[in-house]
Write a protein that holds these residues in place. Structure first.
Motif, mmCIF file in Angstrom:
data_model
loop_
_atom_site.group_PDB
_atom_site.id
_atom_site.type_symbol
_atom_site.label_atom_id
_atom_site.label_comp_id
_atom_site.label_asym_id
_atom_site.label_seq_id
_atom_site.Cartn_x
_atom_site.Cartn_y
_atom_site.Cartn_z
ATOM 1 N N UNK A 199 64.192 -74.539 16.592
ATOM 2 C CA UNK A 199 63.669 -75.595 15.723
ATOM 3 C C UNK A 199 64.476 -75.698 14.428
ATOM 4 N N UNK A 200 64.862 -74.540 13.877
ATOM 5 C CA UNK A 200 65.652 -74.544 12.645
ATOM 6 C C UNK A 200 67.018 -75.187 12.866
ATOM 7 N N UNK A 201 67.654 -74.859 13.965
ATOM 8 C CA UNK A 201 68.963 -75.433 14.268
ATOM 9 C C UNK A 201 68.864 -76.935 14.515
ATOM 10 N N UNK A 202 67.829 -77.362 15.198
ATOM 11 C CA UNK A 202 67.648 -78.794 15.444
ATOM 12 C C UNK A 202 67.441 -79.557 14.139
ATOM 13 N N UNK A 203 66.641 -78.986 13.228
ATOM 14 C CA UNK A 203 66.402 -79.655 11.946
ATOM 15 C C UNK A 203 67.682 -79.718 11.120
ATOM 16 N N UNK A 204 68.427 -78.591 11.055
ATOM 17 C CA UNK A 204 69.614 -78.541 10.201
ATOM 18 C C UNK A 204 70.729 -79.448 10.705
ATOM 19 N N UNK A 205 70.716 -79.770 11.997
ATOM 20 C CA UNK A 205 71.771 -80.607 12.563
ATOM 21 C C UNK A 205 71.336 -82.055 12.734
ATOM 22 N N UNK A 206 70.181 -82.415 12.221
ATOM 23 C CA UNK A 206 69.615 -83.732 12.526
ATOM 24 C C UNK A 206 70.221 -84.832 11.660
ATOM 25 N N UNK A 224 72.282 -86.675 9.740
ATOM 26 C CA UNK A 224 73.068 -87.147 8.606
ATOM 27 C C UNK A 224 74.571 -87.024 8.813
ATOM 28 N N UNK A 225 75.010 -86.223 9.757
ATOM 29 C CA UNK A 225 76.439 -85.970 9.906
ATOM 30 C C UNK A 225 76.957 -84.903 8.975
ATOM 31 N N UNK A 226 76.160 -84.504 7.981
ATOM 32 C CA UNK A 226 76.553 -83.422 7.086
ATOM 33 C C UNK A 226 76.147 -82.077 7.693
ATOM 34 N N UNK A 227 76.900 -81.041 7.340
ATOM 35 C CA UNK A 227 76.603 -79.704 7.841
ATOM 36 C C UNK A 227 75.318 -79.194 7.205
ATOM 37 N N UNK A 228 74.343 -78.920 8.037
ATOM 38 C CA UNK A 228 73.056 -78.456 7.528
ATOM 39 C C UNK A 228 73.042 -76.961 7.256
ATOM 40 N N UNK A 229 71.930 -76.503 6.699
ATOM 41 C CA UNK A 229 71.771 -75.093 6.342
ATOM 42 C C UNK A 229 70.422 -74.578 6.830
ATOM 43 N N UNK A 230 70.420 -73.350 7.311
ATOM 44 C CA UNK A 230 69.204 -72.654 7.724
ATOM 45 C C UNK A 230 68.960 -71.515 6.754
ATOM 46 N N UNK A 231 67.764 -71.463 6.195
ATOM 47 C CA UNK A 231 67.410 -70.464 5.179
ATOM 48 C C UNK A 231 66.279 -69.593 5.717
ATOM 49 N N UNK A 232 66.570 -68.411 6.260
ATOM 50 C CA UNK A 232 65.496 -67.498 6.650
ATOM 51 C C UNK A 232 65.001 -66.720 5.436
ATOM 52 N N UNK A 233 63.708 -66.723 5.208
ATOM 53 C CA UNK A 233 63.104 -65.970 4.101
ATOM 54 C C UNK A 233 61.904 -65.215 4.657
ATOM 55 N N UNK A 234 62.192 -64.264 5.523
ATOM 56 C CA UNK A 234 61.154 -63.523 6.250
ATOM 57 C C UNK A 234 61.078 -62.068 5.825
ATOM 58 N N UNK A 235 61.665 -61.734 4.687
ATOM 59 C CA UNK A 235 61.616 -60.354 4.229
ATOM 60 C C UNK A 235 62.247 -59.418 5.238
ATOM 61 N N UNK A 236 61.537 -58.350 5.589
ATOM 62 C CA UNK A 236 62.121 -57.360 6.490
ATOM 63 C C UNK A 236 62.214 -57.851 7.930
ATOM 64 N N UNK A 237 61.676 -59.050 8.234
ATOM 65 C CA UNK A 237 61.808 -59.626 9.576
ATOM 66 C C UNK A 237 63.011 -60.562 9.679
ATOM 67 N N UNK A 238 63.725 -60.753 8.601
ATOM 68 C CA UNK A 238 64.873 -61.648 8.630
ATOM 69 C C UNK A 238 65.914 -61.188 9.640
ATOM 70 N N UNK A 239 66.138 -59.892 9.741
ATOM 71 C CA UNK A 239 67.108 -59.378 10.701
ATOM 72 C C UNK A 239 66.736 -59.711 12.136
ATOM 73 N N UNK A 240 65.425 -59.664 12.446
ATOM 74 C CA UNK A 240 64.971 -60.011 13.798
ATOM 75 C C UNK A 240 65.222 -61.498 14.060
ATOM 76 N N UNK A 241 64.919 -62.330 13.045
ATOM 77 C CA UNK A 241 65.202 -63.754 13.197
ATOM 78 C C UNK A 241 66.689 -63.985 13.434
ATOM 79 N N UNK A 242 67.546 -63.308 12.690
ATOM 80 C CA UNK A 242 68.975 -63.555 12.815
ATOM 81 C C UNK A 242 69.519 -63.140 14.172
ATOM 82 N N UNK A 243 68.918 -62.149 14.793
ATOM 83 C CA UNK A 243 69.310 -61.796 16.164
ATOM 84 C C UNK A 243 69.034 -62.964 17.108
ATOM 85 N N UNK A 244 67.862 -63.576 16.976
ATOM 86 C CA UNK A 244 67.524 -64.737 17.798
ATOM 87 C C UNK A 244 68.411 -65.931 17.447
ATOM 88 N N UNK A 245 68.667 -66.108 16.166
ATOM 89 C CA UNK A 245 69.490 -67.221 15.691
ATOM 90 C C UNK A 245 70.917 -67.118 16.223
#
Length: 435
Positions: free
Chosen positions: A234-241, A243-264
């Motif tokens: 969902x984050x990748x779909x939103x960031x690429x939606x 505009x043609x500009x390069x989007x950004x994904x901002x994970x702010x999950x504290x100590x779970x950020x590393x788990x998110x980044x593995x999936x990302x």
């Protein structure tokens, strides 16, 4: 001296009064306190008993708690205690540094706070805990100031006994939003689906709005998930939606950020290229190292921080303490924001004690010094610090937030590297946040 104070019988709500420390412990309480020693340490070379002039303080952090482990903070505190005693103490008084393993656990955090009371600590200094509601009431009841916590909890910016040295997540997110407004197309914020997480979108959006950018896409994620595949998609779909500009994904999950980044990392290959960005607290140098450094998922990411980059000469005095008293101690990384925060916190303590001259050093007198307009200089790793009961950000419920400066870093070759010169003050941006 660490003379004990009189007992005050009146009890008022903690938001209205700063309670004083209880008086001498009963024999039964002293016996109970002996059980609290497990998991705690003390600077070698300073005796368990304290002389009249000894200053006792405590530093805590989780030392073996997975992603939240911060052993460098208590390890540096011990090194600082050895260093300052080798140089005559603080104002001629020996410094006794107690440490406690907070274990990223509310019960353990409360236990550490009770031991600080039992040991007649004049302050808790440079500590890390996500459980402010578990330990701050104990410190407040005893009148013990909490100097330079890591800035993880809302309580650290509201408690009258808290003296934060950085702007915590509020400043980091506002600063990150202002940076991304100029650098990104659509921005997707991934944050916990919790009450605390509900505070994050307005902070990031305040910075985006200051740069004329649209609000972020608010993507809620389970706080205790073991995989974030759907959220990453969902984050990748939103960031690429769109505009043609390069989007950004901002994970702010504290100590779970590393788990998110593995999936990302697994999901991003099937989507247009996006940039990642996050804040200290979700990512720091220890996380970068553990995630593979230059080959890890954070390479190229923007990261807002509180302080100058680790290679800046302003950190040389801190590094000298490490070289002199902890050379070879691999728990202490001078690039870690926790170690840096601990150094700043002990700088605050030292100047507060020195301001008392030959007067008595107790939790009450240290607190009075900090509340009395003391201006603390930190070698320009922060602005001059001064705490008032109601500061500029009281209007948004952060009355103790006195340092809203942030720095911008980018991850290059696995290291946090300065991406812009100097500090950015986000006070006015935060004042406009819709909290």
């Amino acid at each position: 001296m660490t003379g004990r104070r009189r007992i005050r019988s009146t009890v008022l709500p903690r938001s209205l009064v700063r309670p004083a420390r209880a008086g001498a412990l009963s024999a039964g309480a002293l016996a109970a306190c002996a059980a609290l020693v497990a998991g705690c340490g003390i600077v070698p070379g300073v005796t368990e008993g304290q002389g009249d002039d000894t200053i006792t303080v405590m530093t805590w952090a989780p030392e073996e708690a997975g992603a939240t482990t911060k052993p460098g903070m208590p390890a540096f505190a011990e090194a600082y205690g050895r260093w300052v005693n080798a140089h005559g103490g603080i104002g001629g008084r020996p410094l006794r540094v107690l440490t406690c393993d907070e274990r990223d656990d509310a019960v353990a955090a409360a236990r550490c706070a009770r031991r600080a009371v039992a040991e007649d600590a004049v302050a808790v200094v440079g500590s890390y805990s996500q459980h402010g509601d578990a330990f701050l009431p104990t410190l407040e009841t005893a009148g013990i100031p909490y100097i330079g916590g890591y800035g993880l909890t809302h309580d650290e910016f509201t408690s009258p006994l808290s003296y934060p040295v950085n702007g915590g997540q509020p400043a980091l997110l506002a600063g990150l939003g202002r940076t991304l407004a100029d650098a990104c197309g659509p921005v997707a914020l991934v944050r916990p689906d919790t009450i605390a997480g509900d505070q994050l979108p307005p902070l990031l959006d305040s910075g985006l709005a200051a740069g004329g950018h649209d609000p972020s896409g608010d993507l809620r994620a389970a706080e205790a998930a073991t995989s974030y595949g759907d959220t990453a998609e969902r984050a990748l779909e939103h960031a690429a939606a769109g505009t043609g500009e390069r989007g950004c994904v901002v994970p702010a999950l504290g100590d779970r950020t590393g788990i998110f980044m593995d999936s990302f990392r697994r999901a991003r290959a099937e989507h247009p290229e996006v940039r990642t960005a996050t804040v200290l607290g979700s990512v720091d140098q220890t996380v970068l190292d553990a995630s593979g450094g230059a080959s890890g998922p954070y390479e190229g990411a923007y990261v807002t921080g509180w302080y100058p980059e680790a290679g800046d000469a302003r950190w040389d005095p801190m590094k000298e303490v490490v070289r002199a008293e902890a050379f070879g101690d691999n728990r202490i990384d001078p690039a870690d924001a926790g170690v840096q925060t601990t150094w700043i916190a002990y700088t605050v303590l030292r100047q507060a004690v020195e301001s008392l001259g030959d007067g008595e050093v107790t939790a009450d007198t240290v607190t009075a010094a900090l509340d009395g307009g003391l201006k603390v200089t930190t070698g320009d790793v922060t602005p001059t610090l001064r705490w008032k009961f109601q500061d500029a950000l009281a209007s948004i419920g952060l009355p103790r937030l006195v340092n809203a400066n942030v720095t911008l870093h980018v991850v290059e070759k696995g290291r946090l590297t300065a991406a812009a010169d100097g500090f950015t003050d986000v006070t006015s941006t935060l004042q406009d946040a819709a909290l």
